[in-house]
Design an enzyme around this catalytic site. Structure first.
Site, PDB file in Angstrom:
ATOM      1  CE  LYS A 168      -4.229  -2.098   1.137  1.00 59.74           C
ATOM      2  NZ  LYS A 168      -3.742  -3.475   1.360  1.00 59.74           N
ATOM      3  CG  ASP A 169       4.206   1.710   2.621  1.00 61.72           C
ATOM      4  OD1 ASP A 169       3.351   2.346   3.264  1.00 61.72           O
ATOM      5  OD2 ASP A 169       4.983   0.888   3.138  1.00 61.72           O
TER       6      ASP A 169
END
Ligand SMILES: *Cc1c(COP(=O)(O)O)cnc(C)c1O
Length: 468
Positions: A112-113
């Site tokens: 998700k980063d």
């Protein structure tokens, strides 16, 4: 670039408004009104470029008209500069024509980063230009809260409140949130369950006076700006494996369909992709849909891969929009029926092209555990409980051995140490840059599960933090 809602009833918006709006006013999701396409020469020219440069080229058409190219390039370079691997998203060969792309070298050790680091900077940029600020409020069961916090930390136009269930998240998960030493980050340990956290956040958004006064906003998984940065790693993988001369296939451990939809978007942009392989755990709504042509909701069962424990995949609507010929009215009718009846049977106009493009795979916890152990024995690699599903899906579903298949590794094994250790007997170590996580000081407030109390806590903090 203009964006349109999948339900066809909300106004068309430019990129910056789509970013700040998230969900469309008609309940739909925003998609580009047409897919930008790249030529074979464009793809070839990306080979060997640094990751951030590929990302800028891939995303540029989507932000064109709202963010000047030089500013955008600075933002993207900065977003990936702090990653723990110089290649940002390195690939490992796991077998003949079988690759693993590691998307977990960002600050919170999960893929998700890759998008969140861009999203936070985009929010800050657009808000600052407009002279506005927002208050991000979110609930987490543990896995994703830290990605939002890392995206928002130290961003001047953003205050960030994350609620998590007190005593019910793992130590690593809690510390990834509470040890962030930024003044604009506020962790709230709620005396309740994850559902209580979610209900509290929903209630705050439904309190229109509170929402408007505090300018509440969210960074949830349906935001177009969460999908867009993910397209870049599919492009990077493909061009480095020989695209456009060679096709590639992708296998993705899937929950809300955001990650695999980004692969589909890359295909729409002209990248030659052979197969899109969807890996599910026991919460297998997508795999069942591909098998039967009927999408039906069943209760969620908790698994060792919690980020894939979903009842419905919200981003699937973006694919359905194309399968319904981009006709918002028919899609609205279908989705309304699905919500009412809990099930939707597709016509052959939808099901046939769906099956032709996507391949479904499922694996339960017992199979995952065995596979994790087997891969560790054979290769020495430790895979987290999500990534192993992608890798096994790639092995099981590839149709043509001469086409390279890339499985997406979505979390670092140290993010899910208990499951990895149970499967392999090996405790996965945190990467060196995080090895002092357990020595860092924590900061959080415990709050009762009481809406009025929570709202006054948030108001007090915002007042203390300065003029708004
Ligand atoms: C969010 C997440 C997924 C699911 O991704 P979607 O984009 O929701 O399909 C898979 N693995 C991990 C580790 C995640 O955090």
């Amino acid at each position: 670039m203009k964006y349109i809602s999948t339900r066809g009833q909300a106004p068309d918006l430019p990129f910056d408004d789509v970013l700040l709006t998230g969900l469309a006013r008609d309940g739909g999701l925003y998609v580009p009104d047409q897919w930008p396409t790249f030529s074979d020469d464009d793809w070839r020219a990306m080979r060997g470029l640094p990751y951030w440069e590929i990302a800028v080229r891939v995303m540029q058409p989507y932000v064109a008209g709202t963010i000047p190219e030089a500013d955008f390039a600075d933002m993207v370079r900065d977003a990936y500069a702090g990653f723990g691997h110089r290649a940002v998203a390195p690939m490992k060969q796991m077998g003949d024509n079988l690759w693993l792309m590691e998307l977990f070298h960002g600050p919170t050790l999960a893929f998700k980063d890759m998008a969140m680091q861009i999203l936070g900077r985009l929010f800050d940029y657009v808000l600052t230009q407009r002279g506005e600020t927002v208050t991000i409020v979110g609930a987490t069961s543990g896995d994703t809260g830290s990605a939002a916090i890392e995206a928002c930390r130290d961003r001047e136009a953003i205050e960030c409140f994350i609620l998590y269930p007190h005593g019910r998240v793992s130590d690593v998960q809690r510390r990834q949130m509470t040890t962030v030493p930024s003044d604009n980050v506020h962790c709230i340990a709620l005396e309740g369950t994850f559902d209580d956290c979610q209900d509290a956040v929903k209630a705050m958004f439904n309190d229109i006076a509170f929402r408007d006064a505090k300018r509440l906003s969210a960074v949830n998984s349906i935001n177009w700006a969460r999908i867009m940065p993910q397209i870049a790693y599919y492009v990077a993988a493909a061009v480095n494996l020989g695209a456009p001369e060679r096709k590639v296939s992708f296998a993705v451990p899937t929950g809300n369909f955001g990650n695999i939809f980004a692969a589909y978007a890359a295909g729409k942009m002209g990248l030659p992709i052979e197969q899109y392989i969807i890996g599910s755990n026991s919460n297998d709504i997508l795999t069942r849909t591909l098998e039967t042509g009927t999408m039906s909701m069943v209760p969620v069962v908790p698994t060792t891969s919690p980020s894939m424990d979903i009842q419905i995949s919200s981003n699937f609507e973006r694919l359905l929009f194309d399968l319904y010929g981009r006709d918002g009215a028919s899609l609205t009718e279908a989705m309304t029926a699905f919500r009412a009846e809990g099930s939707l049977t597709f016509g052959s106009n939808q099901w046939e092209p769906m099956k032709a493009q996507f391949t479904g795979f499922r694996m339960d916890d017992i199979q995952s555990k065995q596979a994790t152990n087997q891969i560790h024995q054979q290769t020495g690699e430790l895979l987290d409980p999500h990534s192993i599903i992608g890798l096994k899906a790639a092995e099981a579903c590839r149709a043509n051995p001469s086409v390279p298949v890339v499985a997406m590794a979505t979390a670092h094994p140290a993010k899910f140490p208990a499951a990895v250790e149970e499967a392999t007997g090996v405790h996965p170590a945190l990467p060196p840059r995080m090895s002092d996580l357990f020595e860092r000081p924590e900061r959080f407030t415990v709050q009762a599960n009481d809406l009025a109390g929570l709202q006054s806590h948030i108001s007090d903090v915002l007042t203390m933090r300065g003029p708004s």
